[in-house]
Structures are given as C-alpha cells and as structure tokens.
Design a protein around this motif. Structure first.
Motif, PDB file in Angstrom:
ATOM      1  N   ASP A 178      -1.984  14.760  -2.759  1.00 61.56           N
ATOM      2  CA  ASP A 178      -2.606  13.909  -1.749  1.00 61.56           C
ATOM      3  C   ASP A 178      -1.525  13.417  -0.797  1.00 61.56           C
ATOM      4  OD1 ASP A 178      -2.637  10.598  -1.976  1.00 61.56           O
ATOM      5  OD2 ASP A 178      -1.921  11.648  -3.776  1.00 61.56           O
ATOM      6  N   LYS A 224      -1.036  10.814   0.874  1.00 61.56           N
ATOM      7  CA  LYS A 224      -0.549   9.431   0.823  1.00 61.56           C
ATOM      8  C   LYS A 224       0.700   9.294  -0.047  1.00 61.56           C
ATOM      9  CE  LYS A 224      -2.634   5.104   1.643  1.00 61.56           C
ATOM     10  NZ  LYS A 224      -3.944   4.668   2.174  1.00 61.56           N
ATOM     11  N   GLU A 282      -6.953  14.548   3.577  1.00 64.69           N
ATOM     12  CA  GLU A 282      -6.020  13.684   2.855  1.00 64.69           C
ATOM     13  C   GLU A 282      -5.306  14.399   1.721  1.00 64.69           C
ATOM     14  OE1 GLU A 282      -8.082   9.331   3.289  1.00 64.69           O
ATOM     15  OE2 GLU A 282      -9.071  10.804   2.005  1.00 64.69           O
TER      16      GLU A 282
END
Lengths: 169, 169
Positions: free
Chosen positions: A117, A119, B141
């Motif tokens: 991911d 992030k 994402e």
DNA sequence: TAAACTGGTTTCATATTGAAACCACGTTGA
DNA sequence: TCAACGTGGTTTCAATATGAAACCAGTTTA
C-alpha cells in the motif's frame, strides 16, 4: 463442429465472469492497466503476446466496458486504453489471484513481486471471506443457493433449467 | 509455430496463477467441486463440456495438486476428485469473481444464484482489499513492487529481466 | 527527407477445443 | 444368465483460436 461454449446467460455469476475474463491474456492486460500501462506498444512489450491477439483482446475488453479508449492526453495522434469503473472493480479478483499465486506457486525461497500500500509500503492484508457480520468463513461455511423461480408466477413451471442435450459428448 | 505461451516462471504471482487457472473450464470445475461435485459424470453433466476436455482438465488439476483422486467412499470401483488445501484456497478467487459478476454482468432485475453463509443464510460480505491495519484500499492506493535483485550479490547484475525477444510480433 | 516508431491488419501454420463414436468394465434387473 | 445400461474414460476428426511474421499507413524524430 466446435463452436465456443459460452456462459453468457448462465445464472451463476462465476460462470459469466469466467466467460468474460477466463482466458490467458485478459486478466494480465487488466493487471498491466492497474500498473499504469495505457498504450498498445507498452502492453505488447510487457506481455510479450502477438499483436493480433493483443488487438483482439483490447477490442473485446473495450466492448465489455472494462477498458475504454481515450484520446492521448498530450493531444498526440494515438489513443489510450484506460480502465473503466467496471475494470477497476476487478482489483479484488487480481489481488485474490495474486495471493493464491504467492502462497502456492512459488518455492519458499523464490522471490516474487509484492503488492504494497502506497501509504506505508507494507504488503496488503490477506483477503478473507466473511459473513455479513464480518466473521471469517471457510468454504464449508458457505453454500450457493440457486436462483429461486419467481414464486407463484413461474412461467416454465416444472421444467428444470439444468436440462442439457442428451447426446454423448 | 504457435506453442502455448507460458508464465510458469514469471515473477508475478498473478501471471503464474493465470497460467494455471486461466482457461474457460478449470475455475468452473473447482467451483463445482466446492458445491460438492466429485464424480466425472457429475462434472460432465453440470458443466456440459466434452468428455475429452473434462478428462484433460481433471488430469491437469490433479497434476497441479488442486484436486486429488480418492477411492470411492463406498468401496465402489470408481474414484472421486476432491479439492486439496491448495484447491480450497481458491475459495476467495471464486468469491471475488462471483461478486464482480453479480455487480457487472447481470441486468438489474435479472436473478442469479447467491452465496450464503450456512449459519444464518445471509449473503456473504463484499470482499475488500485492506492494508495491514485493516483500512480499505482502492486500486490507486496500492502498487506492485517488482522483485528486488538480491542486494550486493546480484548474479546477472545489470541485465534487465524484462528483456524480451525483439522480433516484430 | 529518410529512418524509425506506433498501432494496427493480414496471412498462414500449428495448437486447442468440441462432438461423436467407441470401448472396457461393473452393475442391474428380468 | 445375459442383455441393457451407466461410468469413466480414449480416439478420431473437423472447426476454431492462437501465434509468428510480414506488411502497411500515418507520425515522429534525426
């Protein structure tokens, strides 16, 4: 005379999905699209498939509204193939296939690509099938209910929809 | 001379998975196995595919350790095809395909079969891709990190693994 | 302005699929 | 007892799909 067997009208959503995406290239094309591939030549280079096959698959994916053709963003002469919402919704399918592949198709020490991911750069969590309360279900805790004939107004009442040709094939 | 292109050794788990399961019948055979189908003739009747094709697919699935052959439970002469653990792990793949099919391959009013949980007969929850903390991720994402060459000990150092044949196909 | 690249289509050979016939074995059942 | 049927395939052959390579028109690039 073998004409391609189709499941377009199957009552089982899995059968219909396999009918559309169940071949050796379509899912890989969509995978590449998720990786940002947009152009014919990029797909071709990445996948290493013949141009005529790629051409035909792209056409089918566009016809199924999984990809759409867009003009080049820089005003160039070429166009792009981009995922539609229907195409983006294949994300879970791709992730499930990826996880199964990771678990069962690689030797222990063998390296493979990873889905992280954005992030925090950590691998995505393992997918799980759950009931509507979020409790994890294993295969034996779920079952398929065949489509119920419309109550009290069934057109072809008793005739089983599972009837098939009776020739020996 | 078109020999089947293979992704057996791909570094991408999706590609390997598609190589094994990406055809018109294998996933449907496994689906039927989840529904409790065990015998050659049952698969054949249910799927309506030619016997030679079924025979060849079952052989491949057994070779891939997705199905295994078991003696008849009643001591009969025939044998059964049963899912292995690797086969049962395809459950999520089937569920994801089913949900995509339900969402995108049926008209609004059109009926389809349903996957229910045995406990309370309610539809299974929609699958979601999440990060390792359980936060839902959409496709944008997440990203694929290609396999990193072993640090400081790369054998074929500079040569890209993505190199392909250069003929015009 | 020629060479190279892009996004294909066409052609042709080979591979895969599918229908149907066939077959050996085991089970019914009359 | 023996004929009919079901099971679990294999074989044969036609039709279709796939793949490699050549070709091509339009666009960039040098």
């Amino acid at each position: 005379m073998p004409q391609r067997v189709t499941h377009e009208r199957a009552e089982c959503p899995v059968a219909r999905a396999v009918d559309v995406m169940g071949d050796r290239w379509s899912l890989l094309i969509v995978r590449d699209a998720f990786d940002g591939i947009r152009r014919f030549s990029e797909f071709q280079r990445n996948l290493g498939l013949a141009k005529n096959i790629l051409s035909s698959r792209l056409r089918e994916l566009v016809a199924h509204d999984i990809l759409e053709i867009r003009p080049a963003p820089d005003g160039g002469a070429y166009h792009q193939y981009a995922l539609t919402q229907k195409g983006r919704d294949l994300f879970v399918v791709l992730v499930s296939l990826r996880q199964w592949g990771e678990d069962h198709l690689f030797e222990d020490a063998e390296p493979h690509s990873l889905l992280l991911d954005t992030k925090n750069n950590r691998p995505v969590r393992k997918l799980e099938v759950t009931d509507d309360a979020g409790r994890v279900l294993n295969p034996s805790e779920a079952f398929v209910r065949k489509v119920t004939k419309a109550r009290a107004s069934s057109p072809t009442h008793g005739a089983s929809q599972l009837t098939r040709s009776h020739v020996d094939r």
